[in-house]
Design an enzyme around this catalytic site. Structure first.
Site, PDB file in Angstrom:
ATOM      1  N   LYS A  39      13.237  -8.042  16.137  1.00 48.98           N
ATOM      2  CA  LYS A  39      14.437  -7.892  16.961  1.00 48.98           C
ATOM      3  C   LYS A  39      14.955  -9.251  17.421  1.00 48.98           C
ATOM      4  CE  LYS A  39      14.400  -4.296  19.373  1.00 48.98           C
ATOM      5  NZ  LYS A  39      13.911  -3.300  20.356  1.00 48.98           N
ATOM      6  N   ARG A 108      13.054  -5.647  26.288  1.00 47.35           N
ATOM      7  CA  ARG A 108      12.777  -4.799  25.117  1.00 47.35           C
ATOM      8  C   ARG A 108      11.706  -5.435  24.247  1.00 47.35           C
ATOM      9  NH1 ARG A 108      18.428  -3.292  22.360  1.00 47.35           N
ATOM     10  NH2 ARG A 108      17.271  -1.421  21.751  1.00 47.35           N
ATOM     11  N   GLY A 117      10.364   3.264  18.643  1.00 52.12           N
ATOM     12  CA  GLY A 117       9.952   4.096  19.756  1.00 52.12           C
ATOM     13  C   GLY A 117       8.497   3.971  20.170  1.00 52.12           C
ATOM     14  N   MET A 119       6.838   1.221  21.249  1.00 51.25           N
ATOM     15  CA  MET A 119       6.569   0.321  22.375  1.00 51.25           C
ATOM     16  C   MET A 119       7.690   0.458  23.402  1.00 51.25           C
ATOM     17  SD  MET A 119       4.845  -3.004  20.575  1.00 51.25           S
ATOM     18  CE  MET A 119       6.240  -3.299  19.483  1.00 51.25           C
ATOM     19  N   ARG A 352      18.606  -4.809  11.759  1.00 51.94           N
ATOM     20  CA  ARG A 352      17.373  -4.971  11.001  1.00 51.94           C
ATOM     21  C   ARG A 352      17.596  -4.348   9.637  1.00 51.94           C
ATOM     22  NH1 ARG A 352      14.292  -0.890  15.084  1.00 51.94           N
ATOM     23  NH2 ARG A 352      15.447   0.987  14.575  1.00 51.94           N
ATOM     24  N   HIS A 468      14.896   9.692  17.163  1.00 52.34           N
ATOM     25  CA  HIS A 468      13.497   9.294  17.003  1.00 52.34           C
ATOM     26  C   HIS A 468      12.860  10.043  15.838  1.00 52.34           C
ATOM     27  CE1 HIS A 468       9.139   9.768  17.824  1.00 52.34           C
ATOM     28  NE2 HIS A 468       9.228   8.494  18.156  1.00 52.34           N
ATOM     29  N   ARG A 593     -14.435  11.552 -19.248  1.00 50.28           N
ATOM     30  CA  ARG A 593     -15.722  11.954 -18.660  1.00 50.28           C
ATOM     31  C   ARG A 593     -16.296  13.094 -19.479  1.00 50.28           C
ATOM     32  NH1 ARG A 593     -12.184  11.634 -13.316  1.00 50.28           N
ATOM     33  NH2 ARG A 593     -10.836  12.562 -14.891  1.00 50.28           N
ATOM     34  N   ARG A 648     -16.855   7.792 -21.820  1.00 47.86           N
ATOM     35  CA  ARG A 648     -18.069   7.563 -21.045  1.00 47.86           C
ATOM     36  C   ARG A 648     -19.118   8.590 -21.457  1.00 47.86           C
ATOM     37  NH1 ARG A 648     -17.880   8.162 -14.604  1.00 47.86           N
ATOM     38  NH2 ARG A 648     -17.933  10.376 -15.113  1.00 47.86           N
ATOM     39  N   GLU A 780     -20.699  -0.078 -11.730  1.00 42.93           N
ATOM     40  CA  GLU A 780     -20.567   0.820 -10.584  1.00 42.93           C
ATOM     41  C   GLU A 780     -21.740   0.722  -9.617  1.00 42.93           C
ATOM     42  OE1 GLU A 780     -20.579   4.903 -12.090  1.00 42.93           O
ATOM     43  OE2 GLU A 780     -21.509   4.161 -13.924  1.00 42.93           O
ATOM     44  N   SER A 799     -15.772  -1.720 -17.368  1.00 47.94           N
ATOM     45  CA  SER A 799     -14.832  -0.896 -16.621  1.00 47.94           C
ATOM     46  C   SER A 799     -15.444  -0.650 -15.251  1.00 47.94           C
ATOM     47  CB  SER A 799     -14.582   0.450 -17.327  1.00 47.94           C
ATOM     48  OG  SER A 799     -13.652   1.218 -16.587  1.00 47.94           O
ATOM     49  N   GLY A 801     -16.235   1.114 -12.104  1.00 49.93           N
ATOM     50  CA  GLY A 801     -16.216   2.455 -11.520  1.00 49.93           C
ATOM     51  C   GLY A 801     -16.203   2.327 -10.004  1.00 49.93           C
ATOM     52  N   THR A 802     -15.029   2.123  -9.446  1.00 50.46           N
ATOM     53  CA  THR A 802     -14.960   1.759  -8.026  1.00 50.46           C
ATOM     54  C   THR A 802     -15.280   2.920  -7.095  1.00 50.46           C
ATOM     55  OG1 THR A 802     -12.556   2.090  -8.141  1.00 50.46           O
ATOM     56  CG2 THR A 802     -13.395  -0.180  -8.358  1.00 50.46           C
ATOM     57  N   ASN A 803     -15.237   4.170  -7.589  1.00 51.34           N
ATOM     58  CA  ASN A 803     -15.653   5.279  -6.726  1.00 51.34           C
ATOM     59  C   ASN A 803     -17.137   5.135  -6.373  1.00 51.34           C
ATOM     60  OD1 ASN A 803     -13.095   6.222  -7.176  1.00 51.34           O
ATOM     61  ND2 ASN A 803     -13.701   7.892  -8.516  1.00 51.34           N
ATOM     62  N   ASP A 804     -17.999   5.046  -7.410  1.00 51.74           N
ATOM     63  CA  ASP A 804     -19.428   4.909  -7.158  1.00 51.74           C
ATOM     64  C   ASP A 804     -19.774   3.546  -6.572  1.00 51.74           C
ATOM     65  OD1 ASP A 804     -20.289   7.394  -7.736  1.00 51.74           O
ATOM     66  OD2 ASP A 804     -21.209   6.934  -9.665  1.00 51.74           O
ATOM     67  N   CYS A 867     -11.575   2.141 -13.653  1.00 55.88           N
ATOM     68  CA  CYS A 867     -11.300   3.559 -13.912  1.00 55.88           C
ATOM     69  C   CYS A 867     -11.567   4.439 -12.701  1.00 55.88           C
ATOM     70  CB  CYS A 867     -12.097   4.057 -15.112  1.00 55.88           C
ATOM     71  SG  CYS A 867     -13.881   3.884 -14.942  1.00 55.88           S
ATOM     72  N   TYR A 887      -6.500  -4.003 -17.451  1.00 53.29           N
ATOM     73  CA  TYR A 887      -5.837  -2.707 -17.304  1.00 53.29           C
ATOM     74  C   TYR A 887      -6.409  -1.958 -16.103  1.00 53.29           C
ATOM     75  CZ  TYR A 887     -10.003  -0.476 -19.330  1.00 53.29           C
ATOM     76  OH  TYR A 887     -11.287  -0.033 -19.560  1.00 53.29           O
TER      77      TYR A 887
END
Length: 915
Positions: A39, A108, A117, A119, A352, A468, A593, A648, A780, A799, A801-804, A867, A887
């Site tokens: 602001k 303000r 809204g 703050m 803004r 709002h 899988r 896999r 993983e 590859s 395996g970011t879940n595990d 993956c 990838y």
């Protein structure tokens, strides 16, 4: 403004002697949002442009940080504020709170990122029991003066002194009832005088002190209140929802008051240079005669469309249109503008870059390119994957038999269906129980944020596109219909009455269409989004019936595809999913899988394989599984012909393929009690007991299963190789990649790879076909990431395996923790977002980055991908671009999102390089 030493110190956030904590509007510019807040920076920018901005000054975010860290304002702040206040008083020719002609100011908030809204704001500071008389005399309007005073006490009491806001509202409603009027503008000066007395009594009783009569005390307390509001619950919740950092602090803007409540030739409004809901060019906004700004955004009085201002005050309207064009050309974007007209004179109170719906974002980006205001690279920065995902949601079926009961203002698009609830608490409670709800209010206020987040959509009977509810809903991507005036909302009785007298009780299902503003009874069926039809190939850009939005999405996607370095693959386990993924733009399969292929009728074969006592039994099971697996891969390779398919090998927690131990124990016990034959069940139970694991996710699975059960992985490798050979014989172009799961040490990979190479050679010899099958592994486990350099000696690709990997790095069992304590962690701010949703850069991300570096150091041509579900998360895609993956792979419906974000990541990286 040139950067001086003080500004450089302040920009670094260093609190030392000599730091400048206050800037006049004439000193800043739009690029100083970190220091002056959005602001303040934009007020300074408009001042520099020569636009009519009331004079004022900004207290920096650095002052707020000092206050929040220490509990005390910076020692130099009071003197700086006094010096700037003196300058303001000289400029205005009047002093704060003087009795005959008082200078009044607003205090303000103004954070770097818009938090509508969330703050605090206090208007009309400087009024007192004595100066209100002088204001009335100077303005020649006693009603205006007392209206301004009651507003000050009401806002100050709630915001600064913590008095419950409903107490003031109830007193105002009672005053209107006594007068037998419906809107506050019909209250006369005498009524407002009484209301002031009532409000002061409320303050005294609830706050334990009198309303302060010293104007400087009013201002100082309001400044502290704005600082404190940065850490208010609703502000913290909003920041978590919008992923705004918690350490930015807020600036405070002190602005000389201009008055829209001076009569019919005055008013206040909010304007957009384009429609924030659709992106269309035109005259959009709301105007309210004889009002102050809070009346518009709070939605407590229904406004008139901005176009009406041309009839009401053509001079001000024409000037406003000129300023709107100036601002849009200057900011090169949709601008959201707040203005006040004081007795025919136009003043600009804020501008803004405006929040917009997902559809508007894509349309506006392409419009601005066509107008030559921005290039395609900048346009790509103006849209994002979350918006694209929103555009892929279904919409209501226009041909369905529906009962429309009302129509309001289409404030934020989408098709929302749920049970009507009438307060935020119920919305949250029911949502947590799995219910879909629509939050119905006369109007929302910042205290409703919890319920707005929990609800599928928001419906109000008051307010417009700048209320709002509308502004917050657009920011969150929530469906919203505002200003449905035909609805009588009774929050106390928890019901609403629709035209014709039908009553909707709490719990009744309603449907709202944020694209049309229509409200329906019951559940309206939905149909696919036109954007999904475009990705599916059923709607073609450029065709006569093509949707304008589809054209905009197509253009942004085409540019993203041209710019992106990351390729995008799909997680798909069958030919049907593979074909869908290909239509959505997948460049291969990053994760097939195979365990999903063994469910249903084949589960018994795997069960027999795992529990086999003899080599002959095991070989018989494998013999039956081989042709089934081969056919799976033939179909998959055909669907993805010419593109890589990463298969896999089997990776289930063992218990998924074994009978339930409790059910089996009951069967054996019953058989024994009835003296029935049960030798097979007993043998099976003994085997299940032998293989039972306390923690199956960390037990006999992945590569461990392949090493313990001879022939399992070689059967799968043979099926892959034979399927590839068959496709080559059919003139296809199969590009299979074999991925070994859950490897923790290079020795595991070496053993499996040696066996796989032997099988592939046998198939090549038997078929006379040269197969080029890459063999790699999933990273993983933390140990795999930490020893990636060694593992790369035996792997042609990684590859992640970011879940595990997230589970094992954090020590979380995803199935358990998300339902047990993640909600509390998110509410307490321990997580800004679930680490399963967006990659944990500091922990999991650090392991990924080091594994990339170590793997490529060993094998420079190592192919790298991801993956896990993070492959389709917008923020995570940018991280994977940064660390150098080749990838990402994700579920089919997230492929367009990943493509768009991969393009944006490249553009942003180029911009960073240029800087």
């Amino acid at each position: 403004m040139s950067e001086n030493k003080d500004l450089q110190v302040a920009d670094r956030g260093t609190s030392v002697d000599g730091v400048k904590f206050v800037y006049d509007f004439t000193e800043g510019n739009k690029d100083l949002k970190d220091l002056l807040g959005g602001k303040g920076a934009n007020l300074a920018e408009m001042t520099n442009l020569g636009l009519p901005v009331p004079p004022g000054f900004t207290i920096t975010t650095e002052a707020c940080k000092v206050y929040l860290d220490s509990g005390e304002e910076p020692a130099a702040l009071r003197d700086e504020v006094s010096a700037h206040l003196d300058a303001l008083e000289q400029k205005m020719g009047k002093k704060l709170g003087q009795l005959d002609d008082p200078l009044l100011v607003s205090v303000r908030s103004g954070a770097k990122f818009s938090m509508p809204g969330m703050m605090d704001t206090v208007l009309n500071i400087g009024l007192s029991d004595k100066s209100v008389q002088g204001l009335a005399k100077q303005a020649g309007d006693e009603r205006f003066a007392w209206d301004s005073y009651r507003r000050l006490i009401q806002m100050f009491g709630k915001t600064v002194l913590g008095v419950e806001g409903d107490l003031f509202e109830d007193a105002l409603d009672k005053a209107k009832e006594t007068k037998k009027v419906t809107v506050d503008t019909e209250l006369e000066a005498a009524d407002l005088k009484k209301l002031v007395t009532t409000f002061k009594k409320i303050v005294k009783k609830e706050a334990g002190r009198d309303f302060p009569q010293d104007p400087r005390e009013q201002m100082d307390l309001a400044i502290k209140a704005v600082f404190d509001s940065w850490n208010g619950e609703r502000a913290k919740l909003y920041r978590r929802q919008e992923r705004i950092p918690h350490d930015l602090g807020t600036a405070v803007n002190i602005c000389s008051m201009v008055f829209g409540n001076l009569g019919p030739d005055s008013g206040t409004g909010v304007a957009f240079t384009r429609d924030p809901a659709s992106g269309q060019q035109g005259v959009y906004g709301d105007y309210l005669q004889n009002a102050q700004g809070e009346d518009v955004v709070a939605g407590i009085r229904n406004t008139v469309p901005l176009a009406e201002l041309e009839r009401i005050d053509k001079k001000s309207y024409d000037r406003l249109m000129q300023i709107m064009e100036t601002l849009e050309n200057h900011y090169k974007d949709l601008c959201d503008i707040e203005f006040t007209i004081e007795r025919g004179r136009l003043w600009m109170l804020q501008t803004r870059v405006g929040k917009r719906t997902a559809g508007a974002a894509f349309r506006i980006a392409t419009q601005l390119v066509d107008q030559g205001l921005i290039d395609e690279a900048e346009a790509l920065k103006r849209v994002n994957g979350a918006q694209l995902a929103q555009l892929m949601f279904p919409r209501f079926d226009e041909e369905a038999k529906v009962e429309q009961v009302a129509r309001g203002i289409a404030a934020s698009p989408g098709a929302a269906v749920g049970k009507a609830v009438f307060d935020s608490y119920t919305a949250v409670k029911w949502s947590r129980s799995g219910e879909k709800v629509i939050l119905v209010r006369r109007e929302t206020n910042p205290d409703d944020l919890d319920g707005m987040i929990a609800a599928e959509g928001i419906l109000t009977s008051r307010g417009g596109k700048t209320s709002h509810a509308a502004v917050v809903a657009r920011g969150m991507g929530k469906t919203c219909v505002c200003g449905a005036e035909d609805l009588e909302v009774d929050t106390k009785r928890r019901r609403m009455t629709v035209p014709g007298g039908h009553v909707v009780e709490e719990g009744d299902v309603i449907s709202i269409d944020g694209s049309t503003g229509k409200v329906y009874l019951g559940e309206v069926p939905v149909v696919p989004s036109p954007v999904v039809e475009y990705f599916e190939g059923r709607m073609h850009p450029g065709a006569d019936d093509a949707d304008e939005l589809v054209e905009a999405v197509h253009r942004m996607m085409a540019f993203a595809d041209r710019k992106r370095r990351l390729r995008v693959r799909a997680n798909a386990d069958n030919a049907e999913d593979a074909l869908r993924a290909r239509r959505f733009g997948a460049q291969g399969i990053g994760l097939c899988r195979t365990e999903h292929m063994f469910l249903g009728d084949r589960r018994e074969l795997v069960e027999r394989l795992i529990l086999a006592d003899t080599q002959a039994e095991r070989e018989e099971s494998l013999k039956q599984l081989l042709p089934l697996q081969k056919q799976d891969f033939v179909e998959l390779f055909e669907a993805m012909d010419g593109l890589p398919v990463t298969v896999r090998l089997l990776d289930p927690p063992l218990h998924e393929f074994l009978p339930d131990i409790t059910e089996l124990s009951v069967r054996v016990a019953l058989a024994e009690s009835r003296q029935e034959p049960h030798e097979n069940e007993l043998r099976l139970l003994q085997a299940v007991h032998r293989l039972h694991e306390q923690n199956p996710m960390l037990g006999l699975r992945g590569v461990r299963l392949g090493l313990v059960i001879p022939g399992l992985f070689t059967m799968q490798v043979r099926a892959i190789a034979e399927a590839a050979a068959e496709r080559r014989a059919a003139k296809g172009d199969p590009r299979a990649e074999i991925m070994i799961p859950l490897v923790g040490t290079v020795q595991e990979l070496e053993i499996v790879r040696e066996e796989a190479d032997q099988v592939i050679a046998e198939v090549e010899e038997a078929t006379g076909t040269r197969l080029k099958l890459a063999i790699g592994t999933m990273i993983e486990l933390p140990r795999a990431a930490l020893t990636a350099g060694q593992i790369a000696e035996a792997a042609q690709f990684f590859s992640f395996g970011t879940n595990d990997l997230t589970q094992t790095v954090w020590g979380f069992s995803r199935d358990d923790v998300e339902a047990s304590f993640f909600t509390a962690y998110l509410e307490k701010g321990i997580f800004g977002v679930s680490p399963f949703e967006t990659i944990d850069r500091d922990g999991v991300g650090s392991l990924v980055k080091s594994a990339v570096q170590a793997g490529r150091a060993t094998r420079p041509d190592l192919k790298l991908g991801v993956c896990g579900e993070h492959g389709g998360d917008p923020e995570s895609v940018h991280f994977f671009h940064e660390v150098g993956l080749d990838y990402v792979s994700c579920s089919p419906f997230r492929i367009p999102v990943a493509r768009l974000e991969a393009g944006r990541a490249s553009v942003e990286a180029e911009g960073s390089d240029h800087r």
